[in-house]
Design a protein around this motif. Structure first.
Motif, PDB file in Angstrom:
ATOM      1  N   ALA A  17       0.828  -1.212   0.000  1.00  0.00           N
ATOM      2  CA  ALA A  17       0.000   0.000   0.000  1.00  0.00           C
ATOM      3  C   ALA A  17       0.860   1.257   0.000  1.00  0.00           C
ATOM      4  O   ALA A  17       0.495   2.267  -0.597  1.00  0.00           O
ATOM      5  CB  ALA A  17      -0.943  -0.001   1.194  1.00  0.00           C
ATOM      6  N   ARG A  18       2.010   1.191   0.659  1.00  0.00           N
ATOM      7  CA  ARG A  18       2.913   2.344   0.702  1.00  0.00           C
ATOM      8  C   ARG A  18       3.807   2.427  -0.534  1.00  0.00           C
ATOM      9  O   ARG A  18       4.040   3.515  -1.049  1.00  0.00           O
ATOM     10  CB  ARG A  18       3.816   2.268   1.934  1.00  0.00           C
ATOM     11  N   VAL A  19       4.315   1.300  -1.004  1.00  0.00           N
ATOM     12  CA  VAL A  19       5.371   1.300  -2.011  1.00  0.00           C
ATOM     13  C   VAL A  19       4.841   1.132  -3.438  1.00  0.00           C
ATOM     14  O   VAL A  19       5.248   1.861  -4.338  1.00  0.00           O
ATOM     15  CB  VAL A  19       6.402   0.188  -1.699  1.00  0.00           C
ATOM     16  N   GLN A  20       3.970   0.170  -3.655  1.00  0.00           N
ATOM     17  CA  GLN A  20       3.485  -0.124  -5.001  1.00  0.00           C
ATOM     18  C   GLN A  20       1.964  -0.197  -4.987  1.00  0.00           C
ATOM     19  O   GLN A  20       1.374  -1.263  -4.848  1.00  0.00           O
ATOM     20  CB  GLN A  20       4.072  -1.441  -5.505  1.00  0.00           C
ATOM     21  N   ARG A  21       1.348   0.962  -5.148  1.00  0.00           N
ATOM     22  CA  ARG A  21      -0.106   1.074  -5.050  1.00  0.00           C
ATOM     23  C   ARG A  21      -0.841   0.137  -6.002  1.00  0.00           C
ATOM     24  O   ARG A  21      -1.808  -0.501  -5.619  1.00  0.00           O
ATOM     25  CB  ARG A  21      -0.555   2.489  -5.385  1.00  0.00           C
ATOM     26  N   PHE A  22      -0.408   0.054  -7.262  1.00  0.00           N
ATOM     27  CA  PHE A  22      -1.137  -0.749  -8.234  1.00  0.00           C
ATOM     28  C   PHE A  22      -1.109  -2.224  -7.851  1.00  0.00           C
ATOM     29  O   PHE A  22      -2.123  -2.914  -7.936  1.00  0.00           O
ATOM     30  CB  PHE A  22      -0.566  -0.537  -9.637  1.00  0.00           C
ATOM     31  N   ASP A  23       0.042  -2.713  -7.412  1.00  0.00           N
ATOM     32  CA  ASP A  23       0.142  -4.106  -6.968  1.00  0.00           C
ATOM     33  C   ASP A  23      -0.748  -4.356  -5.751  1.00  0.00           C
ATOM     34  O   ASP A  23      -1.339  -5.429  -5.613  1.00  0.00           O
ATOM     35  CB  ASP A  23       1.590  -4.457  -6.624  1.00  0.00           C
ATOM     36  N   PHE A  24      -0.839  -3.373  -4.884  1.00  0.00           N
ATOM     37  CA  PHE A  24      -1.726  -3.483  -3.726  1.00  0.00           C
ATOM     38  C   PHE A  24      -3.171  -3.687  -4.171  1.00  0.00           C
ATOM     39  O   PHE A  24      -3.875  -4.557  -3.660  1.00  0.00           O
ATOM     40  CB  PHE A  24      -1.604  -2.236  -2.846  1.00  0.00           C
ATOM     41  N   TRP A  25      -3.627  -2.897  -5.144  1.00  0.00           N
ATOM     42  CA  TRP A  25      -5.014  -3.009  -5.584  1.00  0.00           C
ATOM     43  C   TRP A  25      -5.272  -4.322  -6.310  1.00  0.00           C
ATOM     44  O   TRP A  25      -6.365  -4.893  -6.198  1.00  0.00           O
ATOM     45  CB  TRP A  25      -5.428  -1.799  -6.417  1.00  0.00           C
ATOM     46  N   ILE A  26      -4.279  -4.832  -7.039  1.00  0.00           N
ATOM     47  CA  ILE A  26      -4.432  -6.154  -7.652  1.00  0.00           C
ATOM     48  C   ILE A  26      -4.613  -7.202  -6.556  1.00  0.00           C
ATOM     49  O   ILE A  26      -5.463  -8.088  -6.645  1.00  0.00           O
ATOM     50  CB  ILE A  26      -3.235  -6.491  -8.560  1.00  0.00           C
ATOM     51  N   ALA A  27      -3.808  -7.098  -5.493  1.00  0.00           N
ATOM     52  CA  ALA A  27      -3.916  -8.050  -4.384  1.00  0.00           C
ATOM     53  C   ALA A  27      -5.274  -7.937  -3.689  1.00  0.00           C
ATOM     54  O   ALA A  27      -5.882  -8.960  -3.332  1.00  0.00           O
ATOM     55  CB  ALA A  27      -2.789  -7.815  -3.383  1.00  0.00           C
ATOM     56  N   VAL A  28      -5.776  -6.728  -3.499  1.00  0.00           N
ATOM     57  CA  VAL A  28      -7.078  -6.533  -2.854  1.00  0.00           C
ATOM     58  C   VAL A  28      -8.190  -7.158  -3.694  1.00  0.00           C
ATOM     59  O   VAL A  28      -9.069  -7.855  -3.169  1.00  0.00           O
ATOM     60  CB  VAL A  28      -7.349  -5.031  -2.601  1.00  0.00           C
ATOM     61  N   VAL A  29      -8.143  -6.947  -5.004  1.00  0.00           N
ATOM     62  CA  VAL A  29      -9.162  -7.530  -5.886  1.00  0.00           C
ATOM     63  C   VAL A  29      -9.054  -9.052  -5.871  1.00  0.00           C
ATOM     64  O   VAL A  29     -10.073  -9.754  -5.851  1.00  0.00           O
ATOM     65  CB  VAL A  29      -9.034  -6.962  -7.314  1.00  0.00           C
TER      66      VAL A  29
END
Length: 86
Positions: A17-29
């Motif tokens: 969530a802090r470092v790589q926002r796009f990867d975070f959102w892929i993980a959340v989905v």
């Protein structure tokens, strides 16, 4: 029925969530897909979104524009001029 909570790394999610926002959102989905549709579907959603992102990045690379101001040693690269080290 086995628990899926052991597969989720909460500290890593905070770091994403802090470092790589796009990867975070892929993980959340992918996590949401796992909770709604099951483990295999959640993994497939995560893989699918990651592949779409990879194709998008690979087909639209950022190409820097480099030029020199006439009569100077100053290079221009997508922004304010900066002196070129010699």
């Amino acid at each position: 029925m086995p628990s899926s909570m052991g597969m989720m790394d909460v500290p890593e999610m905070r770091r994403l969530a802090r470092v790589q926002r796009f990867d975070f959102w892929i993980a959340v989905v992918a996590i949401a897909g796992t909770l709604v549709f099951g483990e295999l579907a959640g993994v497939m959603i995560g893989i699918g979104l990651s592949l779409i992102w990879l194709v998008s990045v690979a087909t639209h690379p950022e190409v820097p524009l480099l030029g020199r101001e006439a009569g100077t040693q100053v290079d221009q690269l997508h922004g304010p001029p900066r002196a070129r080290p010699r």
